[in-house]
Structures are given as structure tokens and as C-alpha cells.
Scaffold this motif. Structure first.
Motif, PDB file in Angstrom:
ATOM      1  N   TRP A 128     140.021  65.212  76.169  1.00 53.26           N
ATOM      2  CA  TRP A 128     140.043  64.037  77.169  1.00 53.26           C
ATOM      3  C   TRP A 128     141.268  64.590  78.101  1.00 53.26           C
ATOM      4  O   TRP A 128     140.822  64.234  79.307  1.00 53.26           O
ATOM      5  CB  TRP A 128     140.765  62.747  76.400  1.00 53.26           C
ATOM      6  N   THR A 185     140.991  64.794  70.128  1.00 54.65           N
ATOM      7  CA  THR A 185     140.292  64.240  70.967  1.00 54.65           C
ATOM      8  C   THR A 185     141.077  64.319  72.337  1.00 54.65           C
ATOM      9  O   THR A 185     140.628  64.295  73.396  1.00 54.65           O
ATOM     10  CB  THR A 185     139.998  62.801  70.634  1.00 54.65           C
ATOM     11  N   ILE A 211     148.048  63.054  67.336  1.00 57.84           N
ATOM     12  CA  ILE A 211     147.181  61.887  66.955  1.00 57.84           C
ATOM     13  C   ILE A 211     145.771  62.183  66.624  1.00 57.84           C
ATOM     14  O   ILE A 211     145.123  61.735  65.843  1.00 57.84           O
ATOM     15  CB  ILE A 211     147.401  60.667  67.932  1.00 57.84           C
ATOM     16  N   CYS A 212     145.440  63.202  67.639  1.00 53.70           N
ATOM     17  CA  CYS A 212     144.070  63.697  67.442  1.00 53.70           C
ATOM     18  C   CYS A 212     143.710  65.001  68.144  1.00 53.70           C
ATOM     19  O   CYS A 212     144.620  65.138  69.082  1.00 53.70           O
ATOM     20  CB  CYS A 212     142.972  62.742  67.841  1.00 53.70           C
ATOM     21  N   LEU A 240     149.031  59.946  61.644  1.00 53.66           N
ATOM     22  CA  LEU A 240     147.749  60.415  62.012  1.00 53.66           C
ATOM     23  C   LEU A 240     147.709  61.914  61.663  1.00 53.66           C
ATOM     24  O   LEU A 240     146.650  62.667  61.967  1.00 53.66           O
ATOM     25  CB  LEU A 240     147.346  60.137  63.369  1.00 53.66           C
ATOM     26  N   SER A 299     135.525  55.076  67.071  1.00 53.69           N
ATOM     27  CA  SER A 299     135.857  55.647  68.240  1.00 53.69           C
ATOM     28  C   SER A 299     137.067  56.924  67.546  1.00 53.69           C
ATOM     29  O   SER A 299     137.126  57.852  68.256  1.00 53.69           O
ATOM     30  CB  SER A 299     136.716  54.850  69.117  1.00 53.69           C
ATOM     31  N   CYS A 300     137.635  56.565  66.779  1.00 53.62           N
ATOM     32  CA  CYS A 300     138.671  57.491  66.105  1.00 53.62           C
ATOM     33  C   CYS A 300     138.532  58.154  64.750  1.00 53.62           C
ATOM     34  O   CYS A 300     138.754  57.378  63.833  1.00 53.62           O
ATOM     35  CB  CYS A 300     140.058  56.341  65.958  1.00 53.62           C
TER      36      CYS A 300
END
Ligand code: SF4
Ligand code: SF4
Lengths: 409, 403
Positions: free
Chosen positions: B131, B127, B124-125, B321, B351-352
Motif C-alpha cells: 500500500w 499489506t 502489522i502486515c 499481529l 480485509s485483514c
């Protein structure tokens, strides 16, 4: 025997050439293309397998955005995207990169990943290639994938740009290794005496490496380093380190690195692209010097050596795998904060400058934990967040001065 | 997942109560497992949960929890905790509020149960990778990164192979950290249930092809919670059977999700959780149904039972994604024609980045190819501080007017 004046005159020549290049980064690529009729391939990231591009007969030229107010990329990228992507795309759409025959995108962060798509759909260069590097640089499956992705890139590049045979690839690897060794030497000499070259100039020298043919850059570096060594008048032990990342960190680094009284305050820079020369000149002005760094246009670009007696693809994979990892890459066995701490203390730096792009997620995520590690060791630091095109030197000056004051106590 | 009450012009979906019960039981069970010998694993929304279910590991989804916090309008206070620790407010707000909640046990359910290990899938990312690295440091627990190479144009065999091998590495990781043995038989069972659940979920979403549509994407956002968090279990299959039959009877009885449906639109990106109720009402008041979205279909993946690992690898690598803008465009286009949409609403979500960067190009591609208009609204999925309600309302109304 060359006399002292001669030495500095030569250095000035080399430096002004490199400085001119950094001031007008693509003049070289344009001239090179005119001169050789070869292809120029743009790339953004220090993980790009430049050796393969070089072996295909093309000139790899790094794009790092620039200080400009964007006009065209705003129709493609939201304002919450880093300025590296926004100004880079703006340059492409505005025709400033018209000398490019193609671009190579390397998988790093979410922004680069989408920029690659947007670039492919809008910039209009003939060749567009993605190297989807693994997100993690550990584990057997990732290693195997990395090698196969590099081999696949070599094939795709071969079809679109020019064939890459093993012999040429080995020659390129050796050439690039030579460049890394020379760059590592530059860092070593500056650690011994930061006075030999201010940090804005030193980082320009490194940045220039990604803009011009390596053979030529090597020649310029050799001349520059020779001059510096001569100026240090025999104090240099000579010889070049073979493993730049390991060198200077342990005992030998400690001994060399002890700051002398009356010298500038030694700082260590952390960030991705460092292209703010005025900023660095200001740091020098107020009495600091960036003695070492983890910028991907700086010491991380010099990276580690690609081993020369293995399969050439494996060799390139190794230098990607073994280098100091970018925060985009997942490596649990080598903690980034610890690696940085080792390098910071090894360089004799007394403080740290985080110099980061606004909206850069990988760096922003690492900041709190790296900062905590520094705090625990009592190393003062300053966090600066910038956007290309709106850097305010006077405002940054006050903050850098405050850091230097803290350090000087 | 409590934001659906009072979506006034809507006819309430009866199955909602069962869904809430299912989710409540799940969270009570997960929280109760903390400190026992039942292992808990935090997992990303696109992660291969089937492995966890097959090994009786309790999966916990910080993103689903993030949505809950956002819908309960607690996103900002939690995000501020992380910001106080030096996390930039430009970072994904799910990550910020999750880190905040981990530290303070804040949020509508008093935080998530402590993980024993982490499973992060970067389909998905990127990020989530950063995280989860932070979570691994904070909780001092091991993390497995399932690395799914991004697909720009071509699906390369070596990429599938890489992910397939990681499935085996994941099995070894889970065996090590649970002390249990992996059973391929049990896994195949779970994968089968997962496929069944996903199929039913798809069929639920497809009922919106009917005009007037029995559900809107705001319903889908709420009712997707089980397919995200509990797929691979029999409860999910049961639940979506129920939901599907309710949708079918709605169609039979001519019950529409919005009164006098006149316009049909597609939603792109994650919902604006804290604003969902208002937005739902706004569109409904204007007789506009958001018939489908690119978000809840992200889980509509296929897993082939004859070679579960390879198809698993392909399915998890090929999700929405993790593909390039032009491949996304094909899917968006398919949604527009399949659901007979009159236009698209894009939430440009600060945010995304993987979801939002590229939307401007997607928007012009849609208009160029279909002649249908696209509205882009700027917001953030859980951080309401930059959101301007009045501005969005005016833009939505003007957009519908122009249809
Ligand atoms: S790593 Fe950071 S600076 Fe580089 S492209 Fe990604 S977001 Fe931008
Ligand atoms: S909202 Fe976007 S950036 Fe944040 S975790 Fe989800 S996919 Fe990743």
C-alpha cells in the motif's frame, strides 16, 4: 552424428518423464525416499534456501497446491485466502504429503506467514522451520540480517535434519548454479525459436526442477537441450550464459528475439505459481506462446547465480538479494515495472498475460502500476485471476483469443 | 471517530468531548501544515511514531482516517475509486479507500494532507508495504520501510539487532528529509511520554476488569484514537488521565457501560466501523458487555528508558499481529481470564489476513482450553458490501442465548 528422428525420440523420452512427474508431482519424492532413506523437506517459495536443505542430505520438494476441491482446510482457512494456501494445506491434512519429514516456510506474504503457523499446529510433520527473510532487500542492516537468518537456518536444520558443512554446501551451490544455467539456456533457445518446445512443456520442465534431485534434473536438461541444439542444426552459438538474468535482455536478446512472420504470438507471463498446464496448452492451441515469464515457478525460479568464491551463506544471500524481486519484497532501487518492461521487450513478447491467484495481495497491489507501465508502452495485456480447482478453460480461451486478436490487429 | 452518539443504552462518557476536540485540533493542525515547511509523514498504525514526534514531524495515520471513513459510511465510495484503477476488491479496504481518498480528496474531512515522506512498519502486515509503495509512487515521495521480522516461536537476537539498526537508519532518513538534527535527549523525552501515555491507556482498559464494567470495547475503539495518533505528546497523557478518572468514578458510583451487565465477552480483530453503533446497541440490549479486545491492547507496549532503541525494537517487533498464532493464543487466554469473560466474539475480517487467518484455530484452542464458546462473524472493517446485518444479528442473539 545422430539423425533427426533419433533426436526427437530422445526429447520425447525426456519430456514424457518430466511431464509424468509434473502430473504426479510427488511420485519422485516418494521413490527417492524409498530408494535413499533420506528425508524430504517440503517448501512453498522460490526464495527457500534449497541449497542448504540439499547440503543437509535432504530432498527439497516444492508444494504448489493443486487443482482440488478442498475438504479439510476449510476448517482452518477462510474462503478469502488464496487457493495456493488452501489447497496446499488440504493436501497436507488429507495425507497426500505423507512422505514429508518436514516443511520449510519462507517469509513472503501475510498468508504464508499464517499458513506456517496453521501448518505447524495441524499438519503433524516432524520438522518445521521458518526462514524469516527480510521484507526489504536493500540496506546494510537488511543484508546483515539476511546472512544471519540464513546462518541460523543452517544451524537449526543441522540439528533437526542433518549437519551442513561448508564443503557440502559449496557442492550444492555449484549444482544449483548448473541447473540455473541450463534453465536459462532453455529460455534462450526458446527465445530464438519458440517452436522448439511449446510453453506448457517448457514450464513443466522448469517446475520439475523443484520436485526432483538437481543432479538428475541437470542430466535430463542437458539431454533435452542437446537435442534441441542439434535440431536447430548448428544455429546455436553454444556455451552457456553465466548470468541468466542479464543475458538476452540487451542487444543480443533483441537480435535473437525478433518474431518471425507466421510464428505464434509471443506472450510474457506474470504471476506467482504457474501450474495450469491445460491453460498453457490452450494458449498454444489458439496461436500464442508464453515465450518468457516472471512466474516464481518459471524464470524467477532460475533466478541468478550464487557466486561460488565467497562464503557459502553469503553466496546464497546474494542470489536472493540480486534476483528479480518478488512483489513481496521491497526494493526501491530496482523498480519492478521497469525490470519487467526490460525483460518483456528483450524477450520479443508482443503481449502480456497476468496470471494471478485470486486473493493474492502482493500481486494484486502491483497489477495497476505494472499494467499502466505496459499501457504507456503500448503493450497489450490480459489480466486473469484464477483459483486452483475452479479454472474454466473455455472461458479463459475466449479472453486469450481476444488478446491475440488485439495483438494481431 | 464520530460513531459514538446514540449508542443508546450507554451512559455517555463525558471525556468524549475532550477527545473529539483533541482529534479535531490535530487534524486541523495537520491539514494546515500542508504546503508549509512543517514536514508531514504518513505512518502505519504500528509504526514507531516517537521518532517523528521527536523531530517535530506531523504524523498522519491513513488507518485512523480509514476508520473514520468507515464509521461515516464513506468507505465503499472511496474504495470504488481505487477499484476503478484496477485494485482488486479483495485487497485490504483501508488501502483501497485510502488510495481513493488520496486521489479524490474524499471522505469526512476532505482527505489527508499531502505527505512529504512515508514511514511504513510491517509489524502489522505485509499489506502496508504494498500500500505504501503505491502511495510513494502516487505522491512521488520517499518511503522508509521499518522491517520487523515476524516472530513464529523464538525471539532471535539478530532480529532485534536488525530492527535496532533500522532505527538508526530511520534517524538518518529523517535527518535527510527534514534537514533537522536528531536529538537523543528529545527522543528520550518523547519515549518517556509515550510510555506514560501507554501506561495510562492500559489502566483505562483495565478498569473493565470491574464487574459491572464501566466501559466496553466499543468505547475503547473510539477512545484509542489519541494513543494511536498522538502518543509521545503531553496532551495524550493529560487526556488519558481524565478518561481514567472518569472510569474510576464510574466504578465508585456503580455506573455500568451496559445496563444490567450479565455476560462479558472479548472482541477479536478490528471493529466493523460502519456497524459499530448497531453492534454496540445489540450487545447492550442483550445485557452483554464486550469488556476487552485484542485490537486496542495492540498499543500496550513497553519501552525501557535506559536503552530506548533496543527496547523500542523489541516492543515494535513483538506486537500482537507480528507473532504466531500460539503466542497470540496466550495473550487471548490472558484476556479471557483477566477480564472474567464468558466467551469470545471473533470478527473474521476479509480485509485483514494477518488478523483473520488463524482465527479458526484460535477459536478451537480457546474452547478446548477454557470450555468457553467462540462466535465467528464474517464481515469487513470498512467495506459494507458483503455484510449481512440480519444474519449477524441472528447469530449474535443465538450466541448470547446459549451463554
Ligand atoms: S504470494 Fe500470493 S499466491 Fe503466494 S501465498 Fe501469498 S497470497 Fe498466496
Ligand atoms: S487492516 Fe490488516 S491488512 Fe489492512 S492495513 Fe491493517 S493490519 Fe494491514
Amino acid at each position: 552424428m545422430i539423425d533427426k528422428d533419433e533426436v526427437s525420440r530422445l526429447s520425447v523420452d525426456v519430456l514424457s518423464r518430466l511431464q509424468g512427474l509434473v502430473g504426479d508431482p510427488y511420485s519422485y519424492a516418494r521413490a527417492w525416499k524409498g530408494r535413499t532413506g533420506g528425508k524430504v523437506m517440503g517448501f512453498f517459495c522460490h526464495y527457500a534456501p534449497e541449497e542448504i536443505i540439499h547440503a543437509a542430505g535432504a530432498l527439497p520438494a516444492r508444494i504448489t497446491g493443486e487443482n482440488r476441491v478442498i475438504s479439510e482446510s476449510g476448517a482452518h482457512l477462510q474462503s478469502y485466502c488464496c487457493s495456493l494456501a488452501r489447497t496446499g494445506l488440504d493436501m497436507a491434512l488429507g495425507g497426500d504429503l505423507d512422505f514429508l519429514d518436514g516443511t520449510v516456510f519462507v517469509h513472503t506474504c501475510d498468508t504464508m506467514q499464517r499458513l506456517s503457523d496453521i501448518w505447524r499446529l495441524n499438519a503433524g510433520y516432524d520438522v518445521h522451520l521458518d526462514v524469516v527473510l527480510p521484507g526489504r532487500l536493500e540496506g546494510d542492516s537488511a543484508w546483515e540480517y539476511l546472512c544471519r537468518e540464513l546462518a541460523s537456518f543452517r544451524e537449526r536444520l543441522g540439528e533437526l535434519v542433518g549437519p551442513v558443512d561448508d564443503g557440502a554446501l559449496r557442492t550444492s551451490i555449484a549444482l544449483y548454479n548448473r541447473n540455473r544455467a541450463l534453465l536459462a539456456d532453455l529460455y534462450r533457445l526458446r527465445r530464438r525459436d519458440p517452436g522448439v518446445l511449446p510453453s506448457d512443456k517448457a514450464l513443466m520442465v522448469v517446475a520439475a526442477s523443484a520436485l526432483m534431485d538437481k543432479e538428475e534434473h541437470n542430466a535430463l536438461l542437458e539431454e533435452l537441450l542437446g537435442n534441441i541444439e542439434a535440431r536447430l542444426s548448428g544455429a546455436a552459438p553454444g556455451g552457456l550464459p553465466d548470468r541468466p538474468q542479464e543475458e538476452g535482455v540487451e542487444s543480443r536478446g533483441q537480435a535473437e528475439a525478433r518474431p518471425q512472420a507466421g510464428e505464434k504470438v509471443r506472450l510474457f507471463g506474470i504471476g506467482s505459481v504457474m501450474d495450469q498446464w491445460e491453460f498453457l496448452a490452450m494458449v498454444e492451441d489458439v496461436g500464442g506462446t508464453v515465450i518468457d515469464d516472471d512466474f516464481c515457478t518459471g524464470h524467477r525460479y532460475a533466478g541468478v547465480m550464487a557466486p561460488e568464491y565467497v562464503d557459502p551463506i553469503e553466496s546464497i544471500a546474494r542470489r536472493i538479494w540480486d534476483g528479480v524481486p518478488c512483489p513481496c519484497k521491497h526494493v526501491t532501487t530496482r523498480d519492478r515495472a521497469e525490470l519487467l518492461l526490460e525483460r518483456i521487450t528483450g524477450s520479443g513478447a508482443e503481449g502480456v498475460l497476468f496470471f494471478q491467484f485470486k486473493f493474492c495481495e502482493p500481486h494484486a497491489f502491483d497489477y495497476p502500476y505494472v499494467k499502466k507501465a505496459l499501457d504507456e508502452r503500448g503493450i497489450p495485456s490480459l489480466h486473469l485471476e484464477i483459483e486452483q480447482g475452479s479454472v474454466s478453460i473455455p472461458r479463459l480461451r475466449t479472453r486469450v483469443e481476444a488478446l491475440l486478436e488485439t495483438i494481431r490487429g | 471517530m464520530a460513531a459514538d452518539e446514540g449508542l443508546k443504552p450507554y451512559v455517555k462518557i463525558n471525556a468524549t468531548d475532550q477527545m473529539k476536540q483533541l482529534m479535531t485540533e490535530y487534524y486541523i493542525d495537520a491539514k494546515g501544515a500542508e504546503g508549509t515547511d512543517r514536514p508531514i509523514c504518513w505512518i502505519t498504525s504500528g509504526g514507531p511514531v516517537e521518532f517523528l514526534i521527536a523531530m517535530d514531524v506531523i504524523p498522519v495515520y491513513p488507518e485512523n482516517h480509514g476508520a473514520m471513513c468507515g464509521a461515516s459510511k464513506m468507505g465503499v465510495e472511496l474504495a470504488e475509486v481505487a477499484e476503478g484503477l484496477g485494485f482488486s476488491n479483495d485487497l485490504c479496504s483501508y488501502a483501497r479507500l485510502d488510495i481513493g481518498s488520496a486521489i479524490t480528496h474524499g471522505g469526512p474531512i476532505g482527505g489527508l494532507p499531502r505527505p512529504d515522506f512515508l514511514l511504513c512498519c510491517n509489524n502489522i502486515c505485509g499489506t502496508v508495504q504494498k500500500w505504501y509503495e503505491e502511495l510513494a509512487r502516487y505522491f512521488e515521495v520517499p518511503m522508509f520501510l521499518m522491517d520487523t521480522p515476524f516472530m513464529h516461536k523464538t525471539r532471535y537476537e539478530h532480529a532485534t539487532e536488525y530492527v535496532r539498526k533500522q532505527c538508526l537508519e530511520l534517524v538518518a532518513f529523517l535527518e535527510e528529509h527534514t534537514g533537522r538534527e536528531f536529538s537523543l535527549e528529545r527522543f528520550a523525552e518523547v519515549a518517556m511520554l509515550s510510555v506514560e501515555g501507554i501506561e495510562l491507556w492500559k489502566e483505562v482498559l483495565e478498569t473493565a476488569e470491574y464487574r459491572p464494567s464501566p466501559l466496553t470495547c466499543f468505547d475503547a475503539f473510539i477512545h484509542m484514537a489519541p494513543i494511536v495518533t498522538l502518543r509521545g505528546t503531553p496532551e495524550v497523557v493529560e487526556y488519558y488521565r481524565l478518561l481514567k478518572s472518569e472510569m474510576l468514578s464510574r466504578i465508585e458510583e456503580g455506573i455500568s457501560a451496559v445496563p444490567d451487565e450479565r455476560y462479558r465477552l472479548i472482541w477479536d480483530n478490528i471493529p466493523i466501523w460502519y456497524e459499530m453503533r448497531n453492534l454496540g446497541q445489540l450487545f447492550a440490549r442483550n445485557n452483554t458487555c464486550l469488556v476487552a479486545d485484542t485490537y486496542t491492547t495492540a498499543w500496550a507496549i513497553d519501552i525501557k528508558i535506559d536503552d530506548p532503541l533496543t527496547s523500542m525494537a523489541d516492543a515494535y517487533t513483538g506486537i500482537y499481529l507480528n507473532i504466531s498464532i500460539d503466542l497470540m493464543f496466550e495473550q487471548l487466554l490472558a484476556l479471557v481470564s483477566r477480564f472474567s469473560a464468558d466467551g469470545v466474539v471473533m470478527h473474521s475480517n476479509r480485509s485483514c489476513k494477518p488478523y483473520s487467518l488463524g482465527q479458526y484455530d484460535l477459536a478451537s484452542m480457546v474452547t478446548e482450553r477454557t470450555g468457553k464458546p467462540v462466535l465467528i462473524i464474517e464481515a469487513d472493517m470498512t467495506d459494507s458490501r458483503t455484510y449481512s446485518e440480519a444474519q449477524v444479528r441472528a447469530r449474535v442473539e443465538a450466541f448470547i442465548e446459549s451463554l
